[in-house]
Each structure stands twice: as C-alpha cells, then as structure tokens.
Design a protein around this motif. Structure first.
Motif, short mmCIF file in Angstrom:
data_model
loop_
_atom_site.label_atom_id
_atom_site.label_comp_id
_atom_site.label_asym_id
_atom_site.label_seq_id
_atom_site.Cartn_x
_atom_site.Cartn_y
_atom_site.Cartn_z
N TYR A 48 89.17 73.22 127.18
CA TYR A 48 88.04 72.37 127.80
C TYR A 48 87.61 72.02 126.48
N ALA A 49 87.90 73.35 125.41
CA ALA A 49 87.59 73.77 124.43
C ALA A 49 87.97 72.07 122.92
N VAL A 50 88.71 71.72 123.23
CA VAL A 50 89.99 70.60 122.82
C VAL A 50 88.26 69.38 122.76
N THR A 51 88.12 69.33 124.27
CA THR A 51 87.83 68.06 125.06
C THR A 51 86.76 68.05 124.54
N ALA A 52 85.39 69.24 124.63
CA ALA A 52 84.60 69.37 124.40
C ALA A 52 83.66 68.87 123.28
N TYR A 53 84.76 69.80 122.23
CA TYR A 53 84.91 69.69 120.82
C TYR A 53 84.71 68.33 120.56
N LEU A 54 85.92 67.33 120.84
CA LEU A 54 85.91 66.15 120.81
C LEU A 54 85.40 65.09 120.97
N ALA A 55 85.08 65.35 122.29
CA ALA A 55 83.56 64.16 122.74
C ALA A 55 82.31 65.00 122.44
N ALA A 56 82.23 65.61 121.87
CA ALA A 56 80.54 66.32 121.12
C ALA A 56 81.03 65.71 119.62
N GLN A 57 81.84 65.31 118.73
CA GLN A 57 82.26 64.70 117.31
C GLN A 57 82.99 63.27 117.08
N ALA A 58 83.45 62.93 118.58
CA ALA A 58 83.56 61.69 118.46
C ALA A 58 82.35 60.58 117.71
N ASP A 59 83.11 59.64 116.85
CA ASP A 59 82.41 59.08 116.64
C ASP A 59 82.32 57.24 117.75
N GLY A 60 80.89 56.90 118.51
CA GLY A 60 80.35 56.30 119.64
C GLY A 60 80.81 56.80 120.72
N ASP A 61 79.90 56.32 121.54
CA ASP A 61 80.22 56.80 122.83
C ASP A 61 81.10 56.33 123.85
N PHE A 62 81.48 57.24 124.93
CA PHE A 62 82.69 56.92 126.32
C PHE A 62 82.07 56.12 127.20
N GLY A 63 80.99 55.05 128.10
CA GLY A 63 80.04 54.39 128.48
C GLY A 63 78.95 54.97 129.31
N SER A 64 78.90 56.52 128.77
CA SER A 64 77.61 57.20 129.69
C SER A 64 75.73 56.17 129.56
#
Ligand SMILES: [Zn+2]
Ligand SMILES: [Zn+2]
Ligand SMILES: [Zn+2]
Ligand SMILES: [Zn+2]
Lengths: 455, 455
Positions: B429-445
């Motif tokens: 969860y830490a990996v997923t949360a951190y990387l989603a929070a840092q990503a350049d661009g969104d995920f489609g929400s």
C-alpha cells in the motif's frame, strides 16, 4: 509355566493379517460414532444423556450380535452446569469466551467481580505470596504446543486439575486458566479439576484468544477486573454403569482380552473424538472378530466405561469389582486419544510375553505402527486403573497432534473423525485382541502384578 | 492531455523501493490492530462501540501526526442483537450453535417451533414449490471450499444475502444456512442479509458441524423440528461517520490517493481481520510515507469507513458526498480481505495509465506480487462504491485461503494476524499510494468514468 515364553501360532498370525485387512474396509466404528453423536450428542456424566447413551449402546451391542451384554453399576458425584458468563470490566470492557471446569463451585448469585492476578506458569502460582491473592481472581496463562505424543497435555492438565485448589488454598476468589489446548479457536476447553482437601472455588477456562486478550491487558500495567458468573455445582450422587459386551471364547471363555473407551463426554461438544471413538474402535474390532467362522479361544470383552472424565470412576469401579480375578483379564487396551492413526505400540507385560508382543507388532507393522519395547503401556485412561490392580496392558498410541485442538471443546464433533484413520485404529485393535485371545500362554496378569512398575 | 501516458519518475520509483523496505520493518499497522481489538473489541455498526471506535481512531490518527483528521456523517439502520438460541427438538434433541444474520427479524417471544425443509443449494430453494414451505424453517446447506482468491464466497454470501428473502416470499417461517465459511469450527459465521421487498423473517447461520448434524438428521428421513429463539431487530436509525485522515500534498493538495478499510465489524469476534487490518494497513502505509523528508505531490487520504457490513453505508455515503469532485481522487484501494500476503494487483484505470500501473507493479514485484493487466480492480468493498461514481481504482488481492475460516465469527481475533504478512501488505500500500501521489498524469478518475465497465 510362568517362564515358558508366551507364543502365537503361525495360523493365528495369518488370521490376524486377514482380520487387519478386513477391518480396513469396515465402517462399524464410524457408524457407531456417527450414530451416537447424532442421536445422543453430549454425554455429561450424571446428566440426562448418561442413561440415554447407555441404552443406545446396549441396543447397539445387541444389534451387532455380541454373545452377552450387561452393565455394572458405577456411582459418582453429579456435577451440573447451568450457565456461565464472564467479562472484562476494566481497563477495557470485553466479553470473555469461557467454560466452567468440572467440579467448579458456583459464584455468588449475580456473579463476582474482582481484580485479576496473572501467572505465566503453575510454578509461579505455587511460589506466590498468599497475601497478594486474597479475594483476587487468579489467572494462569501456561501454553501447550501440539506434539504427536501429546506430551504438553502434562502442562495443560496440571494447571487445570491442580491450579484451582492451589488458588483456593492461597485465598483466591476464583481461578481462570488459558485452556489446556493447542488451537487458537474461540472455544474454551473444559475438563475436570480437583478440589480434594481444598474449598471449591469458581474455576473456568478461557479460550486461547481470550487468554491472549487478558494477557495484553495485564501487560498494560493497568488493574484488570473481571466479572464472573458461574452457575454450576454438585447435586448429590448419581449411579450410572459400565456397559460391557462380550464375544464368548471357544476354549477359555472365563479369560478375556479387554478393550474399550469411555461413554461419557464433556458437554460443549458431542464427544466424537473423546471418546465415542474409543468405544467405537473396540466395537468395530470385536465386530470383525465376530465375523470369523469360530470365536477365538479366549473371550473378547468391550467396555464402555462410565464417567472417565471426572476421575476414572468407571475404570476404578471395574478394577475394584474384578481385582480378585484380574488374572482372567489376560491383556487390555483402551483408546482415548481420538481416532487419528496409531503410530506406536508399547506394553507392560511379563518378560516371557515380550516375544508374543513382538509377534503382534509384526502384524501391526504394515499399518505403520512401530513397536517400542522400552516404554511401558499402561492400557490407557480407565484401563490404567485396571492395570494398576494387575492386568497386563498394551497401549496403542494414536497420533495426538490434532487431538488437543478439539479435546473438551464444542469442536469435538463427528467431522473431526477421519474415517480412513479410524479404520486403521480398528485394524490395530482387532489384530491385538484376536492374537491376545489366541496366545498360548498369558501376559502376566495377576493381582498386584505391576505394583513396582515405574510409569 | 488525456492521451498523454501517465508516468512515474525514476527517482520516485527509487523512493518507493525505499518505502517498501522500510514498511517491512514497521509495526504501526500491527499496533493499530492490537490496540483497537484490545481496547475496543467488537464494533457492531450502531452499537455502543461504533462511537468508541471512532474516537479511538481519531485519537490514533492525531497521535500518528496526520496533517488533518475529520469525520463525515453516515446514517444507517441500527440493527440490534440481544440473544439467540436454537435447538433440534426431533428426531434427536440437540442444541445448535447458531448466530442471527444482520437484519434478521426476531422470533415471537418464546421462540418458534417448526419442521425443517432442507435444500442443498440456493437454486434448489428457488425451484421449490411454496406450498411445501408454508410455516416451515428453510435450511440451505451449500458448502464453500477455500481458495486463494476466495471465489467460493460467491456461493456462501449469495445464500446468506439472498436466501432469507426467497424463503420469506415462499411463506417460510424462518431461514437457516450452513455458515458461509470454509472452516469446521463450531463457531457460526454471521453477516448481513437483504430483505428488500420481502417481509423480514428470523434468519440465522449454523456452524459447519451443526449443519452437518442437521443434514444427518434430515437424511434419516424422519421429520426434523427445530426451536428457534432470536431476539434482534432494527431500532430506528443511527448516525455514525467515516473517519478520515490526510497527509497534505506538497504540490496538488486537492488531489489525493485514497486507501482504507472499514471500522465496523461483526460482533461475535473483535474484528481483527475484518477489518481493523484494512484500516491498519492504510494507516501504516501513510505512516511510512509521512516519514519521508517531504510530503508527496498529492495528498494521501486514509478512510476508516462506517458500517460496511450492513450494506456499504460508509462507501456509498463517501461516493455521494464526493462524486462531483471525484476526479480529485486520482486512485484508490481498500483492504478488506484480512492481512495475509498480497499476491496480485489489478487495476481499473484509463488506458494511458496502464504503463504507470506497470511501473508500480515493478516495485511491488519483490514482495511476491504479480500484475494481472487483464482483470479489473474495483478498489474493494466501500471504495467499489466510490469507483462506481468515477474513481480509478486498484485492487491489491490478499491471499484469502484462511480468511473465510474466521470471517464474521468469534474467531476473528488478533492472533489470526500474521505480523510478517501484515507488513507485506503495508509495504504494498505504501508503494502504491506514494507512486500514485507522485505520478505525472492521472489514472482516469472523473464522474461516471467506469459506467460501462463490466465487472
Ligand atoms: Zn477421554
Ligand atoms: Zn476427556
Ligand atoms: Zn469487511
Ligand atoms: Zn465482513
């Protein structure tokens, strides 16, 4: 004659091998456990199912074609469980899954509330200053691990049987233990305790997760108080009976091999592994022997003992009734560790009968059973009391790895019986019974024979 | 911009790997589960521990240093369990270990006695002639097997949620099922049922050994009658709350990654695996992220949802409250299958974000987690309701082999949490949360984004 080696004829060994293979196909034992757990259920000694279970068993023995079926009365205290509740009040309110121990006293009506003093072991309780325990609830948190030979039950049963009296002597108001079990289910393990020489106090077992919870609160350093409400106690005496069935020997009918289990059980479960299985294994073994064209030389006796759980009452009564003629009981073995596979045979027999035991063990060997000639074999629970007055005995050791997960809990139900392993048990008992009944020579049974045995 | 692939910078992947390894040494999550199960215990929605658990969690979030902690009210029916008893009266009297289902009606005072009609499956009940069920107790005995992906819960939960209403429509007086579980303990599994459009009737689950017992009696062909006494029911509405904590993003604080679990639990156990673990995993993951020298670009939000058990009330309320701005929830994932190791990640994201999910999966791979790019990932229980209004979601699939042994029973206690596997969850969860929070661009929400997704 005492020094002439006891021996078994080659033809008998061959018949025993045949019996063994036949037993591996026979479901009499499983049907016995399924029947009694379905039609009767829990069989607390002295409770309403004590008599019902005897009647059921008598009818079953008749239906299976035993030559003789009878009962011998056994009297014991009638301990009654009415209700039990427990909860932690402070520092954090939580309900507790607990079960009163056999012979537990009741709490005052409305329950008792007291602070808890925890001990990691029974020895720590023994060493405690009584001044610190006045009016307190003692908790002993000793843990058991699972082993094939079940040896950690020595820890758990010692806390359960001995702890409450020690706590009582030291002035405690009540006693709790971590269940004598190896599981992590929220199902506490009951069992008997012993207040001989002490004033009975309320005594109960917590399930392992509840013991963990209590220990976490105790570790917090905050005072822990519990409310305990047990309604239970002794209501006079009850007379039940050992139920006995026999295949009559063709040559020496007065001599007999004896096997069995106990008919009573604790009340949270239905007493499948403890100990419908024991009675069933002996019954199944006798059933395949009864299928032979001819009865063995000696008689085959099956005993469904009364009230083993609260103090070997059935076994002690049998020993008392039969001690003068105990030489007629050539050899005996009781099954009281479930129905998982037997892995070892041990014996307490005269030296001149050792070779015959080795002969029996050779027929058991294809079942995966090893012969340990160094350890004694006291015959098991009730029959250990009969062994103590002179009966030669063998022990057929069941794998107890899973047994103490379920023992004395609501989880002691039919689904815990593996039909295949149960049949292996029946095969082992059939071989042992038949060959002991056919043996040329005895195994050393006589009044007082094993008085100097160190077990 | 919608088609520009979302991407994660190499330096962020490196930081995530560091977080992962740090999380494998962190016991914040275990301490959370130990604390809430010890200090609060069972957390039935609407019961006295509903508010206590919220207060406990709010205090814990503050103590852990979140930048903001708040609640959002959630209203739901208050279903109350007072007592429950059941016993077979005929052909053989035996007590039953059973538990009322959430939303079960009470029996008449004094209980109801009726004959049992058994069905092996829900489909068999659906096909039954109502004339045969008038005033009867329906029993459905469908069995679940244990699988890593827990797919047999589809069988068990369908019987539990749907069976009682079907039985009610057909005129039955009450409903019993074999517990939706994979164990053989005498501890029944509760859970919610759904009477929408039907008159509520008493509905309860039998433990597996009790279901076996009932089935053996039904198989005997003799009429089986049961006495059932359930005292439970709905007492108006209750307003609880989702408890929310946030680490404020350093660049885009209005956007956030959301993770969590549900704070309520069923009442027989202490709600350790279901679902203190879920809230704990999210909290532990946020805690290690909070230890970084700098907050991630987007916010990290942890939600402890209210009353998931009786119908995703917390999740649906969150979805309703936040649906207009759901594009700000860049990605979300809820943990609600215990705390055994995560073995797979799946995602429901826009095509241009697939590469970013693969980047995340590469950092998860040393944890033994595989990426299944074909299956969707709806985010899990409450967050599935948020996903349904447009949030992109990932699912981190826990090994559910043991989960349904304990789920919704008294056995849902702290000892069922393996600290080592729990830490693996936190790391994922830490990996997923951190990387989603840092990503350049969104995920489609965006509102309504997944309306055409077939799941
Ligand atoms: Zn026993
Ligand atoms: Zn016993
Ligand atoms: Zn859940
Ligand atoms: Zn749940």
């Amino acid at each position: 004659a005492a020094n002439k080696p006891t021996a078994i004829a080659a033809a008998d060994l061959e018949t025993a091998a045949h019996l063994r293979d036949q037993a591996l196909q026979d479901d009499t034992a499983y049907d016995f456990v399924a029947g009694i757990t379905t039609e009767i259920g829990a069989r607390l000694a002295g409770g309403p199912n004590d008599e019902k279970a005897r009647e059921w068993t008598i009818a079953k023995f008749h239906a299976l074609g035993f030559d003789k079926v009878w009962t011998e009365p056994v009297t014991y205290p009638k301990w009654v469980r009415r209700s039990e509740h427990g909860e932690i009040l402070a520092p954090y309110a939580q309900p507790l899954a607990l079960v009163a121990l056999g012979y537990s006293a009741a709490t005052p009506a409305g329950g008792l509330e007291a602070e808890v003093v925890g001990f990691p072991t029974l020895d720590a309780l023994k060493a405690a200053d009584p001044a610190t325990l006045q009016g307190k609830i003692v908790f002993v948190g000793a843990r058991m691990q699972a082993y094939r030979d079940g040896h950690d039950y020595g820890i758990g049963s010692a806390v359960r049987t001995g702890g409450p009296a020690i706590a009582s002597h030291k002035g405690a108001a009540a006693f709790l233990l971590r269940s004598a079990g190896t599981d992590s289910n929220r199902l506490p393990h009951t069992g008997v305790t012993n207040f001989t020489g002490a004033t009975p106090i309320p005594a109960a077992a917590l399930s392992a997760p509840d013991a963990d919870l209590l220990e976490r609160m105790l570790a917090s350093g905050k005072p822990v108080t519990i409310r305990l409400a047990l309604d239970c106690g002794i209501e006079g005496q009850y007379t039940g009976a050992n139920v006995i069935a026999e295949l009559r020997g063709s040559k020496k009918p007065d001599e007999y091999f004896v096997m069995g289990g106990h008919l009573d059980s604790w009340d949270p479960g239905t007493g499948a592994i403890d100990d419908a299985a024991g009675v069933a294994i002996a019954t199944g073994a006798a059933k395949v022997i009864a299928g032979l064209p001819k009865r063995p030389a000696r008689s085959i006796r099956v005993v469904a003992f009364a009230n083993e759980e609260s103090g070997l009452f059935g076994g002690k009564s049998y020993a008392e009734t039969h001690k003068a003629t105990i030489g007629k009981a050539v050899l005996g073995s009781e099954s009281d560790a479930g129905a998982d596979r037997i892995w070892k045979i041990t014996a307490s027999v005269k030296p001149a009968a050792r070779d015959a035991i080795a002969q029996i063990a050779a027929v058991l060997q294809p079942l995966g059973i090893e012969y340990d000639a160094k350890e004694p074999g006291n015959g098991g629970s009730d029959l250990s009391a009969v062994h103590a007055v002179g009966m030669a005995a063998v022990s057929l050791h069941q794998d107890a790895t899973r047994y103490f997960d379920w023992h004395h809990t609501a989880n002691d139900t039919l689904d815990k019986i593996d039909p295949q392993q149960l049949r292996q048990n029946v095969a082992a008992y059939a071989v042992t019974a038949y060959l002991a009944a056919q043996a040329d020579g005895d195994f050393g049974s006589k009044p007082g024979a094993w008085a100097n045995e160190h077990e």
